[in-house]
Design an enzyme around this catalytic site. Structure first.
Site, PDB file in Angstrom:
ATOM      1  N   GLU A  46       0.847  -1.272  -0.034  1.00 24.37           N
ATOM      2  CA  GLU A  46       0.050   0.024   0.030  1.00 24.37           C
ATOM      3  C   GLU A  46       0.733   1.437  -0.012  1.00 24.37           C
ATOM      4  OE1 GLU A  46      -3.245  -0.115  -1.027  1.00 24.37           O
ATOM      5  OE2 GLU A  46      -3.277  -1.443   0.820  1.00 24.37           O
ATOM      6  N   GLY A 139     -13.298   1.598  -0.913  1.00 24.09           N
ATOM      7  CA  GLY A 139     -11.811   1.209  -1.061  1.00 24.09           C
ATOM      8  C   GLY A 139     -11.571   0.108  -1.941  1.00 24.09           C
ATOM      9  N   GLU A 176      -7.962   9.864 -14.163  1.00 26.74           N
ATOM     10  CA  GLU A 176      -8.177  10.190 -12.775  1.00 26.74           C
ATOM     11  C   GLU A 176      -7.247  11.256 -12.312  1.00 26.74           C
ATOM     12  OE1 GLU A 176      -9.718   8.128  -8.967  1.00 26.74           O
ATOM     13  OE2 GLU A 176      -9.676   7.249 -10.767  1.00 26.74           O
ATOM     14  N   ASP A 188      -4.897   0.439  -9.272  1.00 25.23           N
ATOM     15  CA  ASP A 188      -6.137   0.324  -9.407  1.00 25.23           C
ATOM     16  C   ASP A 188      -6.746   0.084 -10.875  1.00 25.23           C
ATOM     17  OD1 ASP A 188      -6.107   0.755  -6.731  1.00 25.23           O
ATOM     18  OD2 ASP A 188      -7.356   2.705  -6.924  1.00 25.23           O
TER      19      ASP A 188
END
Length: 403
Positions: A46, A139, A176, A188
């Protein structure tokens, strides 16, 4: 309600038929086709994506369905079964740049814009109807799923030469970053575009080199727990965290001028240089990125050899780092992860995604799943005051056309 029927559909083909019917009901015409793009859950790694490191996500069987039809003019019409109150949102190729970017269509229009920016101008208008099965703001990358779904529909409608799913992911990220306004990494969109059933993706976010690693959990299941506390990354500290990492990199370059990214450092190299980072928050953010990269690499090795015990320990350590060093967890996520880690049959538990709400990802032995859901659900309700949602999920394929 059609959205609910799609969510409960027995499979993609049934969902596609429901999408085609909804398209007829909405636009009065037959759809040219139906595509699907999944959401993702990141198993470990992450906030390494924009720091030049690796991530280790898998695509889900939850995602976004899109039905589409080319038009003979420049009009674009969008409809979401998830936001029926918005009705049909009309736009055009000529005016979309000047229109407000406040509703859900900023993601779909952003993809059209991104294709054009990279030389793949959309030649005519189209109608697009979508329905997502990912809980909103959980999420699990509902926005990236929508972007990749839109991109896949454009690929199917217009057959852009040279555009594959890697490029589609990059264009979704561009949308994005520059149209929506969130400075996200590539993970993502890449996960949604390039997933593989029963596999995770070990992705180098700098080179986009990737490997599909078998996600063999044996007698265990992947369980996602949604805090039901919505997170909104554009309103969170995401961009602040990224700026802090950039600041750390610049300071470390005063001693190591050729350092390309934080995650190119080993933990030992970072420990020898961290004195350069005098601001505690900047030092903590950088330390998380460097050590999380090592955890991600070790996690890939552990899964390849079927060592779930080690992988679970790395998940637990990742959560502690995200909580204490990167400071993107929250009380709700901590209640879920910390209590899960103490439960019998739980191999590993951590927050996943951007944080400040959203979900945890857990690996739970089959025999313990029922008790895990019941016990953790009760603890969460009593502690937080409202219920969490539980999803037993499997890794699915990346974006593709269904019909």
């Amino acid at each position: 309600m059609t959205e609910e029927k799609i969510r409960k559909a027995a499979g993609e083909n049934e969902a596609a038929e429901l999408m085609k019917q909804a398209f007829r009901d909405t636009f009065g015409e037959e759809a040219d086709g139906v595509v699907f793009a999944p959401g993702r859950v990141n198993l470990i790694g992450e906030y390494t994506d924009f720091n030049g490191g690796h991530v280790f996500p898998c695509a889900l069987t939850l995602g976004t369905y899109g039905a589409y039809r080319k038009r003979n003019d420049t009009k674009m019409r969008f409809y979401s079964l998830n936001f029926p109150e918005d009705g049909v949102v009309e736009s055009s190729l000529e005016t979309m740049n000047e229109e407000p970017r406040e509703d859900w269509t900023r993601y779909t229009k952003g993809v059209v814009w991104a294709f054009g920016q990279k030389g793949y101008a959309v030649p005519c208008g189209f109608d697009f109807l979508c329905s997502g099965t990912i809980p909103g703001k959980s999420g699990l990358s509902s926005s990236a799923s929508l972007e990749v779904c839109m991109g896949t529909a454009l690929m199917e409608m217009f057959g852009f030469s040279g555009v594959n799913q890697v490029i589609n992911a990059q264009l979704g990220q561009l949308a994005e970053n520059q149209f929506v306004g969130l400075n996200c990494g590539i993970m993502d969109q890449f996960s949604s575009a390039n997933g593989k059933k029963d596999h995770a993706i070990l992705l180098d976010c700098t080179t986009l080199d990737y490997q599909h690693v078998p996600l063999d959990l044996g007698d265990a299941k992947l369980v996602i727990v949604n805090t039901n506390k919505p997170h909104e990354l554009t309103e969170s500290a995401y961009n602040v965290r990224r700026a802090e990492c950039d600041q750390a990199l610049e300071l470390l370059r005063t001693e190591k001028a050729d350092l390309m990214a934080l995650c190119k450092l080993t933990p030992a190299e970072f420990d020898a240089m961290e004195h350069l980072l005098t601001a505690p928050n900047v030092r903590a953010r950088a330390k998380h990125a460097v050590y999380e990269e090592e955890r991600t690499q070790r996690g890939g090795e552990a899964l390849r050899r079927g060592d779930l015990k080690t992988f679970g320990e790395l998940m637990n350590a990742s959560h502690a780092s995200l909580r204490d060093l990167f400071e993107v967890s929250c009380r709700e996520l901590d209640v879920l992860a910390e209590n899960a880690q103490k439960m019998p049959g739980v191999i590993g538990a951590r927050m996943t995604g951007g944080g400040f709400g959203g979900c945890t990802v857990n690996i739970v032995e089959d025999s313990a799943v029922e008790a895990f859901i019941e016990t953790l659900g009760k603890i969460y309700l009593e502690t937080i005051g409202y219920a969490a949602s539980f999803y037993v999920v499997t890794a699915g394929d990346g974006a593709h056309r269904i019909v």
